[in-house]
Enzyme design. Structure first.
Site, PDB file in Angstrom:
ATOM      1  CG  ASP A   8      -1.798   1.203   1.415  1.00 46.67           C
ATOM      2  OD1 ASP A   8      -2.761   1.300   0.504  1.00 46.67           O
ATOM      3  OD2 ASP A   8      -1.635   1.959   2.489  1.00 46.67           O
TER       4      ASP A   8
ATOM      5  CD  GLU B 245      -2.476   2.494  -3.333  1.00 50.53           C
ATOM      6  OE1 GLU B 245      -3.316   3.154  -3.495  1.00 50.53           O
ATOM      7  OE2 GLU B 245      -1.943   2.184  -2.285  1.00 50.53           O
TER       8      GLU B 245
END
Length: 730
Positions: A405, A458
């Site tokens: 993330d 990401e």
């Protein structure tokens, strides 16, 4: 010879300030013989028993009525295994003395820990149920180099920090204590006196299980067994295979209908796995499952990195969920958050009174967007704590990949900061060199220790080489979310069709950089929250047009190069934004409610996944120019796009999209290969609640020039629809 026990030393134990308990407690050699010293608050008497024979050796003198006992065994010169018979009033019990056991961490382990080069520090640090000298118990170890004193507290000692202070190893900064008779399932924490003299109560950073919030204790749990990677799982992760990911938040996919409470891991397995299999997804991606204190963070602010969240059950139950996914032929990806952590006092913040895990300077260590703290990736022990955690989930639970993330927030020092709020790197640049090295190291560790496992980034910027090998200067990820494609195409789809002609390039620009990275096309949870509307809600027009737009968009996405990711609820076009506190709106699939609009989208996604898996042109050459060719790229006036997907063995599929509500009959498209093209998908089919405009199953090429090609096909392109035309084998 040992030093004598003074009253000051005894007082240090009872005010819980003694940081070197083994210098005093246990067996010690004196001129008179072996002296045994024990600390047991509120005990009345203490008798030493030889462990092997059960023979009473001597009764210890109570030298402090608060519970400190000392006794000498005259002329005894050899240490031996003993037990203590403790009297509490009229009651007695026999216990093992934790201070008779020798250190269990060796010099090599300490060196590896301090160097940050131990591959699996979770096998050494934390709480490990084991047997020592024939005695079962739990060995506790904690890294807290600047603490003055650390005690283990828990169910086994009334949470009394005086009872079990730990041994300090100065070479590594690790505190250690083997606690006999402690057992699996017991709750515990570490009680520290930090470098400033403050008392802190901390959860175990390496705990394998943790309490459900709002409680914050760690729980003694067995280290999960290693799950071997299989050839089938390796193959399913490869870049030349179909990868269609169903992104799931376990707390809201489906809930208990009676009380709106979560399903547990086993119940989720019963319902989720068959559903994902039926829908044709190849992978499940779980939003973070490391233990976290705040439900509203969705798991993206974790504290118990080694603990599967207890919201849904035990670590063993989570293992069963992953195993059942594998048995169904579905790989599992886990969202992983090494970028920041919350400042809850029981967590990592100021762990031993210093910025142990974070940076001390808020310009490096504070994340203002999320009010969280940023890890110090330049510290060996922290880097190892994090990178080994990724390996832990892959190796010990059989997770097939991780999705990291917020990578951009890690690799840029000025991320979401204005001038004066960040510190340049040693070369004056904005890159966080330590974070970049950490990511490279983590990917190296994953790929060297768990061959076949994947890592996905990401990363929302144009940072170069995210999916390039680290030896070539890249970060070493297998895939990267294509945030640019997602933002551009959604911006296009939000427009009224009459205006789309002026933004035609938003649907085509992605091919300019398509081969710079290995991409996943993400329609994730981030796009259906915080006032962004649901995917259906983003679509313009009346009800018919909204659903037609969404179906056409899905068809375009599944035909476009890149692996696929769809957040739960989007497969049936949930109308409202995602709410983590409620189940998805499964009732929308009742055809009696709205005439089957949502069921039509569900059928489409299922068919898209099946067509995707069965047709190599749609997945095999995602990362090669040989797998793609624009056929119609410049028809902005009609908002029509057409491209050809190809496989290595010559199979071809033409994808045609019309993003206006006007049917395009007799639309001519130049083709590369002469032959018949069968219509294998039409998002306007009545089966999906469309208007059923189509090509009656097949079109044949003609020797008519179009779009710079000698041969062409004439097709009917339905309104707001995507059509797949597959070249028939000769």
């Amino acid at each position: 010879m040992t030093t004598a026990v003074t009253q000051a030393i005894i007082d240090g134990f009872f005010d819980a300030s003694n940081g070197d308990p083994f210098a005093t407690l246990g067996m010690h050699e004196t001129e008179q013989g072996i002296e045994i010293r024990t600390l047991l608050p509120d005990a009345n008497r203490m008798v030493v028993i030889e462990r092997e024979s059960g023979k009473e050796i001597t009764e210890l003198d109570c030298v402090d009525e608060r519970g400190f006992f000392v006794g000498v065994i005259p002329n005894c010169r050899q240490f031996f295994a003993y037990q203590l018979q403790v009297f509490w009033g009229n009651e007695a019990q026999i216990i093992e003395d934790p201070y008779r056991f020798h250190p269990m961490i060796d010099d090599l382990e300490q060196w590896l820990l301090s160097e940050g080069s131990m591959l699996r520090p979770y096998e050494v640090l934390g709480a490990h149920f084991m047997e020592c000298d024939g005695v079962s118990g739990v060995n506790f170890r904690l890294w807290a180099p600047n603490a003055r004193r650390v005690s283990i507290v828990g169910d086994f000692n009334y949470w009394d920090g005086r009872r079990h202070p730990m041994r300090f190893h100065s070479k590594s900064g690790v505190w250690e204590l083997f606690l006999p008779k402690a057992s699996l399932g017991q709750l515990y924490k570490f009680e520290l006196i930090d470098c400033h003299g403050n008392l802190r109560l901390k959860a175990d950073p390496f705990a394998f299980s943790s309490q459900l919030r709002p409680d914050t204790a760690s729980q003694v749990s067995a280290l999960p067994n290693v799950v071997e990677m299989t050839e089938a799982r390796k193959k399913a992760n490869q870049g030349n295979q179909p990868i269609s990911i169903y992104e799931v938040h376990l707390g809201s996919w489906r809930r208990n209908l009676e009380n709106n409470f979560w399903l547990d891991y086993d119940q989720i397995a019963d319902e989720l796995i068959p559903y994902v299999k039926e829908m044709g997804f190849t992978h499940i991606e779980f939003l973070p499952l490391s233990e976290f204190p705040f439900d509203g963070s969705w798991g993206y602010q974790p504290l118990g990195l080694y603990s599967p969240t207890s919201r849904f059950g035990s670590p063993e139950a989570f293992s069963r969920l992953v195993k059942r996914a594998h048995e169904a032929g579905i790989n599992v990806i886990l969202d992983w958050v090494p970028g920041h952590f919350p400042s809850d006092t029981h967590g990592l913040v100021a762990f031993d009174g210093t910025a142990l895990y974070e940076h001390e300077d808020p310009r490096e260590g504070y994340h203002q967007d999320w009010n969280t703290l940023i890890y110090n990736y330049g510290r060996n022990e922290v880097k190892n704590f994090l990178s080994s955690n990724a390996l832990y989930w892959l190796e010990r639970f059989g997770v097939d990949g991780i999705r990291v993330d917020a990578v951009a927030s890690m690799i840029y020092r000025d991320y979401s900061r204005v001038e004066g709020e960040w510190i340049p790197n040693q070369y004056g640049g904005r890159e966080n060199l330590e974070a970049i090295e950490f990511l490279k190291h983590t990917n190296w560790k994953i790929h060297s220790e768990m061959a076949g496992a994947i890592s996905i980034a990401e990363e929302s910027t144009s940072f170069a080489g995210v999916t390039h090998p680290s030896e070539n200067g890249g970060l070493g990820f297998n895939f990267k979310w294509n945030m640019g494609w997602m933002n551009d195409t959604l911006a296009y789809m939000k427009l009224d069709p009459i205006y789309r002609q002026y933004h035609h390039n938003k649907m085509t620009f992605g091919m300019v950089y398509q081969y710079s990275e290995n991409f996943v096309l993400p329609l994730s949870h981030d796009e259906v929250v915080h006032g962004k509307y649901s995917l259906l809600g983003k679509m313009p027009g009346d009800t018919w047009q909204k659903f037609a737009n969404l179906r056409a968009y899905y068809g375009y996405m599944w035909g476009y190069p890149g692996k696929k990711l769809l957040f739960m609820g989007n497969e049936f076009a949930q109308g409202r934004e995602w709410n983590h506190e409620e189940s998805l709106d499964w009732f929308l699939l009742d055809e009696n409610i709205d005439g089957g609009w949502h069921k039509g989208v569900l059928k489409l996604v299922k068919d898209l996944n099946q067509i995707y898996q069965k047709n190599r042109p749609l997945f095999e050459l995602d990362n090669s120019p040989e797998g793609f060719d624009w056929l119609v790229v410049d028809d902005a006036a009609n908002s029509v796009f057409a491209f050809e997907r190809r496989s290595s063995n010559g199979e071809r599929i033409i994808v045609v999209s019309n993003f206006t509500p006007v049917p395009r009959h007799d639309y001519r498209i130049g083709v590369n290969i002469v032959g018949e093209y069968e219509e294998i998908l039409n998002t306007d089919s009545m089966y999906y609640q469309g208007s059923n405009v189509g090509n009656f199953g097949c079109v044949a090429s003609e020797n008519i020039e179009s779009h710079g090609r000698e041969n062409s096909i004439s097709v009917s392109i339905p309104p707001l629809a995507t059509v797949y035309l597959r070249l028939k084998a000769k």
